[in-house]
Write a protein that holds these residues in place. Structure first.
Motif, PDB file in Angstrom:
ATOM      1  N   ARG B  20       0.817  -1.200   0.000  1.00  0.00           N
ATOM      2  CA  ARG B  20       0.000   0.000   0.000  1.00  0.00           C
ATOM      3  C   ARG B  20       0.859   1.262   0.000  1.00  0.00           C
ATOM      4  O   ARG B  20       0.484   2.271  -0.559  1.00  0.00           O
ATOM      5  N   PRO B 208      -8.039  -6.734   3.146  1.00  0.00           N
ATOM      6  CA  PRO B 208      -7.566  -5.469   2.564  1.00  0.00           C
ATOM      7  C   PRO B 208      -6.504  -5.686   1.489  1.00  0.00           C
ATOM      8  O   PRO B 208      -6.544  -5.040   0.442  1.00  0.00           O
ATOM      9  N   ARG B 212      -7.245  -4.690  -2.415  1.00  0.00           N
ATOM     10  CA  ARG B 212      -6.462  -3.656  -3.103  1.00  0.00           C
ATOM     11  C   ARG B 212      -6.020  -4.167  -4.476  1.00  0.00           C
ATOM     12  O   ARG B 212      -6.131  -3.487  -5.478  1.00  0.00           O
ATOM     13  N   GLN B 213      -5.532  -5.418  -4.476  1.00  0.00           N
ATOM     14  CA  GLN B 213      -5.060  -5.984  -5.727  1.00  0.00           C
ATOM     15  C   GLN B 213      -6.185  -6.094  -6.751  1.00  0.00           C
ATOM     16  O   GLN B 213      -6.033  -5.774  -7.919  1.00  0.00           O
ATOM     17  N   ILE B 216      -7.176  -2.755  -8.293  1.00  0.00           N
ATOM     18  CA  ILE B 216      -6.235  -2.288  -9.323  1.00  0.00           C
ATOM     19  C   ILE B 216      -6.571  -2.939 -10.664  1.00  0.00           C
ATOM     20  O   ILE B 216      -6.665  -2.268 -11.689  1.00  0.00           O
ATOM     21  N   ALA B 289       1.358   0.712  -9.557  1.00  0.00           N
ATOM     22  CA  ALA B 289       1.489  -0.538  -8.813  1.00  0.00           C
ATOM     23  C   ALA B 289       2.687  -1.340  -9.290  1.00  0.00           C
ATOM     24  O   ALA B 289       3.340  -2.015  -8.509  1.00  0.00           O
TER      25      ALA B 289
END
Lengths: 306, 295
Positions: B20, B208, B212-213, B216, B289
């Motif tokens: 993150r 989480p 997040r991945q 994206i 990323a």
């Protein structure tokens, strides 16, 4: 192993496709009779057809009977026309194959051209221009492009026809619409592959031995960049079938896709089933072929399997 | 909505893991992110509040203004029923953009639940789920969406459902392989060693990280989701008249192009801008990323 896995997946997919029928509202036997021209069938007739299609049996038995008929190419009749689904789809296959083939050729052509320009001048203005065009191009939906082409090219300037008849002369506009988006997308992938290959040791060696830049690109970088590209193309052919349906409808192209869209509006379940079955088969076969092709082209993969 | 990049990811069955820290900063530093966010903010504001500022009801018909060219009272012209095109564009934006975000949220929710369940429970549950995903992934996702619409009937809600049903499988698979990576991460292992139960570790560390991945990757797909909603509505399989939606407006204005070409411009550029913004944001997020995972 790969084949067995594919086969199992296909069986699973066939269950899903079959399940569309019992999930949808309406009695298949009644709808079939109505489609065959019997507007007000007697209960006995409906009952007889239900028995003939094994619809009075348990769900697993219904599935097996559907599958055995489907394998023999009998997908029941269209609820709109009353004609066999297999014949209806078969009639429209050549037009769709033609469209797909021309699209593929154009898309690969666009991708090769743009990627070559990019890789020949990396991070200079031709590369920047190509990437800018690609960014814009990826944001124009194919059907919007088609709509604009019809309005401006066909109606304003009288090139081509609004209602396509599925012949070679009319294939260019719809194929170009489909190919443009794919082409610019693939070009980006190919560009990355080419740039990676250009920074590899073997290209350095070739440079040191005096090979010219253009020759290095075509002879050394391209074959290496092509490998992952092949896999993408193989999988894209199947994935493209959805967009083919939209483009065919926009151009009134007499193919399988536009047929499926009318079937969806009319909730003609047997035709929808046929369309999904056909697309799944194409999809699975194409990804299988892509795997085989990359295994043949890439010696590393062959050794890995032994 | 299978972009070539996604196909590559799918075949590799692996993807870089993104921490993150610094992700947002690297994202915001990118020019494409700034432009994309600006366009997105403009479109979202217009869709959310536009009908409060431009107070013409989108459904009011004015027989005298049929197919009227752009003017002060109708800045984008009026359609075949004399309805104000600007008001309809704003009203339709709420449906088009709202649909895209709803589909994305639905896909993320289902795939997170399935992927995390498969990755955490393992064993038979995982086997069954993965085989089910294999089957779904064996069908071209948009063909599957068309089939779902065919069974359920055309309509806005059904379209959203169809798009979620046809695309969650890919994300579920991604989530599951992501769970396997996250499970081995230092903070998760130490939390487990400290005696914290799986449930708390899952909610505090694994969800989480995986989410997040997925977000994206999902942002990369947002553009094609918008395209598909507009495309299917354009074919009459989604939003039904008299409701406004950009794709459906495109289909209507197409019929009157020879007499009122300006009608087509508004929904066409709206769709283009929305997809452009989504692509810019998605690409910037991916680049931000990837910088970290590469080094």
């Amino acid at each position: 192993m790969r084949l067995l896995h594919t086969l199992l997946t296909l069986v699973g997919a066939s269950i899903l496709i079959w399940a569309l029928l019992p999930l949808a509202p309406g009695d298949p036997a009644l709808r079939t009779l109505e489609a065959l021209g019997n507007d007000n069938p007697r209960p006995a007739e409906v009952e007889a057809l239900r028995r003939e299609l094994n619809l009075d049996r348990s769900l697993p038995a219904q599935y097996l009977s559907w599958l055995s008929r489907a394998v023999r190419g009998d997908l029941s009749v269209s609820w709109q026309s009353g004609r066999p689904v297999t014949a209806e789809i078969g009639k429209r296959l050549p037009a769709t194959f033609l469209l797909a083939a021309v699209t593929l050729l154009l898309a690969v052509g666009i991708a090769l051209l743009l990627a070559f320009i990019s890789a020949a001048f990396p991070h200079r203005w031709p590369d920047g221009a190509v990437r800018f065009v690609a960014q814009l191009g990826a944001s124009v939906p194919a059907f919007l492009l088609g709509l604009l082409l019809i309005q401006f090219v066909v109606i304003r300037y009288g090139v081509g026809r609004v209602i396509a008849d599925g012949s070679v002369g009319d294939v260019w506009l719809p194929a170009a619409c489909l190919a443009f988006g794919r082409g610019v997308e693939w070009a980006q992938l190919l560009r990355i592959g080419l740039l990676e290959a250009l920074s590899a040791r073997y290209t350095l060696t070739a440079r040191a031995r005096g090979a010219r830049r253009r020759r290095i690109l075509a002879r050394f970088a391209l074959p290496n960049a092509m490998l992952p590209f092949f896999a993408v193309i193989g999988m894209s052919i199947g994935a493209m079938l959805g967009s083919v349906a939209i483009i065919e409808s926009v151009f009134s192209w007499p193919g399988v896709g536009s047929f499926a869209v009318t079937a969806i509006t009319a909730r003609d379940l047997p035709v929808i089933q046929g369309f999904v079955l056909f697309s799944t088969l194409i999809f699975v076969i194409c990804s299988l072929l892509a795997d085989v092709a990359s295994a043949i082209l890439d010696p590393r993969l062959r050794e890995g399997e032994e | 909505m299978m972009t070539a990049e996604r196909l590559l990811l799918l075949r590799r069955e692996e993807f870089p893991f993104t921490p993150r820290r610094g992700l947002l900063r690297r994202f915001m530093e990118r020019r494409s992110a700034q432009i994309g966010l600006l366009i997105a903010a403009f479109l979202c504001t217009a869709a959310l509040f536009g009908n409060w500022i431009w107070r013409v009801p989108p459904e009011r018909m004015n027989p005298e203004a049929k197919l009227a060219p752009p003017s002060l009272s109708h800045p984008l012209g009026a359609d075949q029923f004399g309805r104000d095109q600007l008001a309809r564009l704003l009203d339709g934006g709420r449906r088009s953009l709202g649909a895209a975000l709803t589909v994305l949220a639905g896909v993320l929710l289902f795939s997170l639940i399935a992927g995390i369940a498969a990755g955490m429970i393992g064993g038979l549950v995982e086997q069954i789920l993965m085989r089910l995903l294999d089957v779904l992934l064996a069908m071209p996702s948009m063909v599957l969406a068309l089939a779902v619409v065919g069974v359920m009937g055309v309509g806005y809600g059904n379209l959203l459902l169809a798009l979620v049903a046809s695309s969650w499988a890919y994300y579920a698979r991604l989530a599951r392989s992501c769970v396997r990576v996250v499970r081995m991460r230092g903070d998760v292992v130490s939390a487990r060693l400290a005696g914290i139960g799986w449930l708390r570790v899952a909610s505090g560390h694994i969800v989480p990280g995986v989410a997040r991945q997925l977000i994206i990757v999902a942002t990369l797909d947002l553009g094609s989701v918008i395209i598909w909603i507009a495309g299917l509505s354009f074919l009459g399989l989604g939003v039904q008249p008299p409701d406004a939606e950009w794709g459906a407006m495109l289909a209507e204005s197409r019929l009157y192009f020879t007499v009122a070409p300006w009608l087509l411009c508004a929904p066409a550029s709206a769709i283009f801008l929305a997809v452009l913004a989504a692509n810019l944001i998605g690409n910037a997020l991916r680049d931000a990323a990837e910088v970290q995972s590469g080094g």
